[in-house]
Design an enzyme around this catalytic site. Structure first.
Site, mmCIF file in Angstrom:
data_model
loop_
_atom_site.group_PDB
_atom_site.id
_atom_site.type_symbol
_atom_site.label_atom_id
_atom_site.label_comp_id
_atom_site.label_asym_id
_atom_site.label_seq_id
_atom_site.Cartn_x
_atom_site.Cartn_y
_atom_site.Cartn_z
ATOM 1 N N ARG A 49 -14.835 6.207 27.613
ATOM 2 C CA ARG A 49 -13.447 5.786 27.440
ATOM 3 C C ARG A 49 -13.061 4.799 28.544
ATOM 4 O O ARG A 49 -13.298 5.048 29.721
ATOM 5 C CB ARG A 49 -12.544 7.015 27.489
ATOM 6 C CG ARG A 49 -11.060 6.747 27.596
ATOM 7 C CD ARG A 49 -10.440 6.422 26.276
ATOM 8 N NE ARG A 49 -8.987 6.574 26.334
ATOM 9 C CZ ARG A 49 -8.166 6.045 25.436
ATOM 10 N NH1 ARG A 49 -8.666 5.361 24.415
ATOM 11 N NH2 ARG A 49 -6.866 6.222 25.533
ATOM 12 N N GLU B 90 -19.694 44.801 32.344
ATOM 13 C CA GLU B 90 -18.951 43.772 31.618
ATOM 14 C C GLU B 90 -18.353 42.738 32.562
ATOM 15 O O GLU B 90 -18.443 41.534 32.319
ATOM 16 C CB GLU B 90 -17.854 44.430 30.768
ATOM 17 C CG GLU B 90 -17.153 43.463 29.834
ATOM 18 C CD GLU B 90 -16.303 44.172 28.794
ATOM 19 O OE1 GLU B 90 -16.885 44.697 27.825
ATOM 20 O OE2 GLU B 90 -15.067 44.203 28.963
ATOM 21 N N GLN C 145 -9.637 7.091 40.329
ATOM 22 C CA GLN C 145 -9.772 8.170 41.307
ATOM 23 C C GLN C 145 -9.111 9.463 40.844
ATOM 24 O O GLN C 145 -9.661 10.561 41.053
ATOM 25 C CB GLN C 145 -9.179 7.739 42.652
ATOM 26 C CG GLN C 145 -9.445 8.728 43.770
ATOM 27 C CD GLN C 145 -8.866 8.283 45.099
ATOM 28 O OE1 GLN C 145 -7.644 8.171 45.232
ATOM 29 N NE2 GLN C 145 -9.722 8.029 46.067
#
Length: 376
Positions: A265, A239, A276
């Site tokens: 956007r 797992e 930046q």
């Protein structure tokens, strides 16, 4: 050192990615359905690492993880991905590796094809990280065991057809006094509680499970009496290595969505990604993803090779789970108000990442394992 995937591995990844994108493009209102589970069965996902003679695909840990990664990337519902992976690694694989042949032949084909759903039942009120401090008891009675006790949190519990249950058969033996059993849903004395309301992995049904003089035949025992801790530890290796590949897939999907958003956007006259501060945040997301991915692939490779992989698996589990949470926070920050609007699914990825530092061993337990492997 070869970083190339084989043609078959690449084809499997691409096929699962495409199919899951088409089948599971939206999240359910509440829980995933049996029909969706059967769709996973039709893709052979519930039996990826199960030998072909029992109805599985027979893949090794690394190939299995790669396919689980594709599932996590393509499926919008991480609850379904988690449920499927928990079924495979914490329920099916213990049967593959520790059940007798008759039980394997009876259960594994239907566990692999989507007919049956499995659940792992070990967590108790006072046995979380201290997982072997179990109070659930299994008392031998002829050719059966009588189980009494309660498990406090069982993923898939409300819908499971069978449970891998860990109980104490000899309290004085401690670690060596735990035994694993397969308990089928119609067993008298098995009581399944109501589903919990959760903030993450919300489509994964989970509940309490109780045992009141629950009689389990000895044929349903996994390995020998007293070897339950070994069975559980092995399942956690499966797992912790393979399941967490699903979070690599989610982080890939998250990063892709964030990059697309920052290109579309515009703020202050230029795309958001040209600022930046935003670009560096995306770069950090990419760095964490690729670092965690390499650690996970190495852990799965070591495990598949039969090497002592405990250190590699702990490093991988820790890196992936912590990166998933940080990536979720970054994605929300980048998307601003849309990031906290539940209609867009960005905040959902953070909520689904939160339990990754808890289940399969908390981050603190992984640090302990790492320190132990360093002989500290």
């Amino acid at each position: 050192m070869d970083f190339l995937w084989s043609r078959e591995q690449d084809e499997c990844y691409a096929q699962v990615l495409e199919q899951t994108r088409n089948m599971f493009a939206t999240r359910p209102d509440r829980f995933w359905t049996r029909a969706q589970w059967q769709q996973c069965g039709d893709m052979h996902l519930p039996g990826l690492s199960v030998p072909e003679r029992y109805g599985g695909k027979g893949y090794d840990a690394l190939t299995t993880a790669r396919i689980i990664e594709a599932f996590g990337r393509g499926c919008e519902d991480m609850g379904l991905v988690f449920s499927l992976a928990a079924h495979l690694f914490a329920c099916v694989m213990p049967i593959v590796e520790y059940a007798d042949e008759a039980l394997k032949n009876r259960l594994l084909p239907d566990l692999c094809n989507g007919t049956l759903i499995g659940a792992n039942a070990i967590t108790e009120e006072d046995a979380g990280s201290d997982v072997f401090a179990l109070t659930t008891r299994a008392t031998r009675d002829g050719e059966a065991y009588i189980l009494n006790g309660q498990k406090s949190y069982v993923s898939n519990g409300p819908v499971a057809d069978l449970f891998i249950v860990y109980a104490c058969t000899n309290p004085s033996y401690g670690y060596f006094g735990i035994t694993g059993f397969v308990v089928e849903r119609d067993t008298p004395g098995l009581i399944i509680g109501d589903p919990f309301q959760k903030i993450s992995l919300t489509s994964t049904p989970a509940c309490r499970v109780s045992f009141e003089s629950c009689r389990v035949p000895i044929a349903n025992r996994l390995a020998q009496e007293g070897q339950g801790a070994q069975v559980f530890t092995r399942s956690m290796q499966w797992e912790r290595s393979c399941l967490f590949a699903a979070y690599l897939g989610q982080m890939e999907r998250q990063l892709e969505r964030s990059i697309t958003y920052t290109k579309e956007r515009r703020q202050f006259g230029k795309p958001l990604g040209r600022h930046q501060a935003v670009a560096h945040r995306l770069a950090a997301m990419k760095l964490r993803l690729e670092s965690a991915r390499l650690l996970l692939y190495r852990a799965c490779w070591s495990f598949a090779q039969g090497k002592h992989a405990e250190l590699d698996i702990a490093l991988s589990k820790l890196a992936v789970s912590e990166a998933a949470i940080m990536g979720g926070l970054d994605a929300i920050h980048i998307h601003g108000s849309l990031g906290i609007n539940s209609a867009y699914g960005i905040e959902t990825m953070l909520r689904d990442a939160l339990p990754s530092t808890i289940f399969s061993g908390t981050s603190e337990m992984q640090y302990d394992i790492i320190a132990r492997e360093l002989e500290l």
